[in-house]
Design a protein around this motif. Structure first.
Motif, PDB file in Angstrom:
ATOM      1  N   ALA A 145      48.257  33.315  53.730  1.00 44.75           N
ATOM      2  CA  ALA A 145      48.427  34.750  53.984  1.00 44.75           C
ATOM      3  C   ALA A 145      47.079  35.432  54.144  1.00 44.75           C
ATOM      4  O   ALA A 145      46.918  36.330  54.988  1.00 44.75           O
ATOM      5  N   THR A 156      48.490  27.525  45.082  1.00 45.53           N
ATOM      6  CA  THR A 156      48.541  28.860  45.695  1.00 45.53           C
ATOM      7  C   THR A 156      48.141  28.814  47.169  1.00 45.53           C
ATOM      8  O   THR A 156      47.665  29.815  47.708  1.00 45.53           O
ATOM      9  N   ALA A 182      44.442  34.746  44.075  1.00 47.27           N
ATOM     10  CA  ALA A 182      45.793  34.349  43.671  1.00 47.27           C
ATOM     11  C   ALA A 182      45.984  34.457  42.169  1.00 47.27           C
ATOM     12  O   ALA A 182      47.041  34.893  41.695  1.00 47.27           O
ATOM     13  N   TRP A 217      46.967  37.579  40.946  1.00 45.31           N
ATOM     14  CA  TRP A 217      48.271  37.947  41.513  1.00 45.31           C
ATOM     15  C   TRP A 217      48.125  39.108  42.495  1.00 45.31           C
ATOM     16  O   TRP A 217      48.953  40.011  42.560  1.00 45.31           O
ATOM     17  N   GLN A 218      47.060  39.074  43.283  1.00 41.75           N
ATOM     18  CA  GLN A 218      46.852  40.097  44.305  1.00 41.75           C
ATOM     19  C   GLN A 218      47.408  39.625  45.645  1.00 41.75           C
ATOM     20  O   GLN A 218      47.317  38.437  45.995  1.00 41.75           O
ATOM     21  N   GLU A 219      47.940  40.560  46.408  1.00 37.21           N
ATOM     22  CA  GLU A 219      48.401  40.274  47.756  1.00 37.21           C
ATOM     23  C   GLU A 219      47.232  40.420  48.722  1.00 37.21           C
ATOM     24  O   GLU A 219      46.539  41.446  48.713  1.00 37.21           O
ATOM     25  N   PRO A 220      46.976  39.423  49.553  1.00 39.99           N
ATOM     26  CA  PRO A 220      45.799  39.472  50.425  1.00 39.99           C
ATOM     27  C   PRO A 220      45.723  40.716  51.305  1.00 39.99           C
ATOM     28  O   PRO A 220      44.650  41.328  51.425  1.00 39.99           O
ATOM     29  N   VAL A 261      49.098  31.760  49.312  1.00 38.16           N
ATOM     30  CA  VAL A 261      48.180  32.897  49.274  1.00 38.16           C
ATOM     31  C   VAL A 261      47.012  32.653  50.224  1.00 38.16           C
ATOM     32  O   VAL A 261      46.583  33.562  50.949  1.00 38.16           O
ATOM     33  N   GLU A 286      45.360  37.393  57.585  1.00 45.59           N
ATOM     34  CA  GLU A 286      44.750  38.712  57.595  1.00 45.59           C
ATOM     35  C   GLU A 286      43.304  38.665  58.086  1.00 45.59           C
ATOM     36  O   GLU A 286      42.844  39.552  58.805  1.00 45.59           O
TER      37      GLU A 286
END
Length: 375
Positions: free
Chosen positions: A315, A309, A218, A221-224, A312, A319
């Motif tokens: 999310a 976060t 998080a 700032w990465q998307e899982p 995050v 996944e």
């Protein structure tokens, strides 16, 4: 705790004991009664998993003495505790008054780091329950970023080759598979999954992979979904997941009471501007919103304008376990900052700390249940 994915695969949920300060075997065993046993009782689970942290001196003593390893395994078993994962990131003195950059030493350019990690692998091979397929050890992402050069990268690469060979030797001697996961962290040589793909390109993928810390993910700032796809395409397995939440705020001034002297709190805003600690971020007046590498209890929602976060985390779990098969089977709640939280949030007694950790594990278990995982 032992859980099961809808496809039938076993999953393990634990909490990381690097929140506790003991660094000798007697102190570690005392922790089991002070914290782990009350936590297990609060959760009503037959078996509680520990993500055990062993400082380098006790790891070396255990690795050198099978009788000590047998003693630790007995002490765990009689209390309904089990270990499938070890945290091998902090080398020692992790709850000292000031840690900061010291946690990154020794790094993977040194034999000390290699020896420590292989000691942990040997210890874990003897602690693993008989019916568990494999163990995991998490470790630092090579080194802090400065200094780092081609010569240091070559030194680290040679030690990672020796690490893989040593893990193969542990498996040959014990019959147990132990895998090591490198943990991307802000400010380090491997900060992001993209850097992991590049800088760990030549590792033995059967024995070495990634420890995915969800607070670190998080803070980058990465998307899982994108991060996990990147790892999968590169053939890097997620060996272990650290369930953690970072602080977030659109109003940086609201974070001032979290600046403290023990741990490093790397800070990054949505534009990618970064500082290595909260004090530096305040001094540079980085515009918000900020995400701060400050592991906060995953079950707690702070008052606005503060946030965590946890979205995050959710999310990422979707996944990791929401598909037809799990992408990882070791999940370790890692909140090591209980002792440096602002005074109003800080546990005052061991019983209060045990209650807080139990609440985190209960939250994590509920999140996994929501995705179809069963107890």
């Amino acid at each position: 705790m032992r859980l099961r994915h809808p496809a039938g695969a076993p999953l393990h949920l634990s909490y990381c004991t690097n929140v506790h300060a003991a660094e000798d075997l007697d102190g570690i065993i005392a922790q089991l009664d002070t914290y782990a046993t009350p936590i297990r009782a609060r959760l009503g689970t037959g078996v509680l998993g520990l993500g055990l942290w062993l400082a380098a001196p006790v790891a070396a003593a255990l690795a050198a003495d099978p009788a000590l390893r047998a003693r630790l395994r007995r002490e765990l078993s009689v209390r309904g505790l089990e270990v499938v994962t070890l945290n091998g990131f902090p080398y020692r003195s992790f709850q000292d008054p000031v840690v900061k950059h010291a946690v990154y030493h020794p790094d993977w350019t040194t034999d000390d780091r290699l020896t420590y990690t292989l000691d942990l692998a040997l210890v874990l091979a003897d602690l693993l329950p008989d019916d568990v397929a494999r163990g995991s050890v998490s470790t630092l992402p090579l080194a802090w970023r400065d200094p780092w050069n081609g010569g240091m990268a070559d030194l680290a690469a040679r030690r990672l080759d020796r690490l893989a060979a040593g893990l193969a030797a542990v498996e040959s001697a014990t019959g147990r598979v132990i895998r090591v996961g490198f943990e991307p962290e802000p400010g380090c040589v491997v900060e992001t999954t993209g850097q992991a793909v590049t800088r760990l390109a030549d590792v033995d993928r059967d024995r070495l992979g990634i420890c995915l810390d969800l607070a670190h993910l998080a803070c980058a700032w990465q998307e899982p979904a994108a991060a996990l796809k990147e790892l999968s395409l590169a053939g890097l397995s997620v060996v272990k997941v650290q369930l953690s939440a970072a602080l977030e705020s659109a109003d940086p001034d609201a974070l001032r009471e979290y600046a403290e002297p023990r741990f490093l709190h790397q800070t990054r805003n949505a534009a990618g501007e970064a500082a290595d600690d909260l004090d530096e971020a305040f001094g540079r007046r980085l515009p918000g919103p900020w995400r701060v590498h400050y592991h906060v209890p995953v079950h707690v929602t702070p008052p606005a304008p503060l946030a965590t976060t946890v979205p995050v985390l959710r999310a990422a779990l979707a996944e990791l376990v929401g598909g037809p098969r799990p992408l990882c089977d070791h999940f370790d709640v890692e909140t090591y900052t209980w002792g440096v939280l602002p005074p109003a949030l800080r546990p005052a007694t061991p019983a209060q700390l045990a209650a807080g950790i139990a609440a985190e594990l209960d939250f994590a278990r509920a999140e996994l249940h929501h995705l179809g995982v069963t107890s």
